[in-house]
Design an enzyme around this catalytic site. Sequence first.
Site, PDB file in Angstrom:
ATOM      1  N   SER A  72      49.742  33.131  39.163  1.00 16.02           N
ATOM      2  CA  SER A  72      49.175  33.785  40.336  1.00 16.02           C
ATOM      3  C   SER A  72      48.850  32.810  41.465  1.00 16.02           C
ATOM      4  O   SER A  72      49.017  33.134  42.643  1.00 16.02           O
ATOM      5  CB  SER A  72      47.909  34.565  39.957  1.00 16.02           C
ATOM      6  OG  SER A  72      48.215  35.554  39.005  1.00 16.02           O
ATOM      7  N   HIS A 123      43.619  32.024  43.030  1.00 17.69           N
ATOM      8  CA  HIS A 123      44.330  32.785  44.061  1.00 17.69           C
ATOM      9  C   HIS A 123      44.095  32.195  45.443  1.00 17.69           C
ATOM     10  O   HIS A 123      45.050  31.932  46.191  1.00 17.69           O
ATOM     11  CB  HIS A 123      43.863  34.244  44.048  1.00 17.69           C
ATOM     12  CG  HIS A 123      44.310  34.994  42.830  1.00 17.69           C
ATOM     13  ND1 HIS A 123      43.975  36.312  42.595  1.00 17.69           N
ATOM     14  CD2 HIS A 123      45.056  34.611  41.767  1.00 17.69           C
ATOM     15  CE1 HIS A 123      44.508  36.706  41.458  1.00 17.69           C
ATOM     16  NE2 HIS A 123      45.159  35.695  40.928  1.00 17.69           N
TER      17      HIS A 123
END
Length: 227
Positions: A72, A123
């Site tokens: 991610s 993220h």
Amino acid sequence: MEGGEWWRIITSMFLHIGVLHLALNMLALYFVGTLVERIYGNTRFLLIYFLAGIAGGIASFALNPSIAAGASGALFGLFGALLFFGIKFPKVFFKTMGTNVIFVVILNIVFGFAVQQVDNAAHIGGLIGGFIASWMVMFPKNNVYIQQLIALAVYAFCIFSMLTYGISNDEVQFNERMQIQRIQDLLQEEKYEKVIDISDQTLPFANDFLQNIILSLTCQCPFRIIR
């Protein structure tokens, strides 16, 4: 990176927690990655992906006490690359994909803050890392070497600062719930001296309930080392 295992920052990008996690990340990689690769080219795409993944991994190490894995951070770096493209070519960006990209980024960050299991540090770290990495590599036939050197310095500064902060962030590195898991594993391996060292380091950061758990686990050692 515990115990000098620095390579985990890179290998964690290739590990996933379940088939669904892997499938969702690969689906995102196919759609977003294809677009970024067309804009930047193959080599630049790979550099952006890995530099963003490293930035996301270090941000996770510095800010997230839980075990984390997945691509991610690198994927958010690809969104960072699209945002950099938007700054350089705003008219083209907003006529094509701009609104959708911004909406997806904001939605995922908000979702990350709302759901505890999501590693939002990775993220956001990956997003920023991908943006700076895109600044470093620039676009094909659009090399601006002074700007690229500045971007390289900014990236190195961010990585060094986050790494330094992570090493000194005792509340994350000595998170009691993670340390309890480590203690249990070490007890099974009969590494009792290491158990006592970890317990001594963790106890000042644990609340009363977890202090009792740590002490009870430590008492399972067949002997106590006197310093």
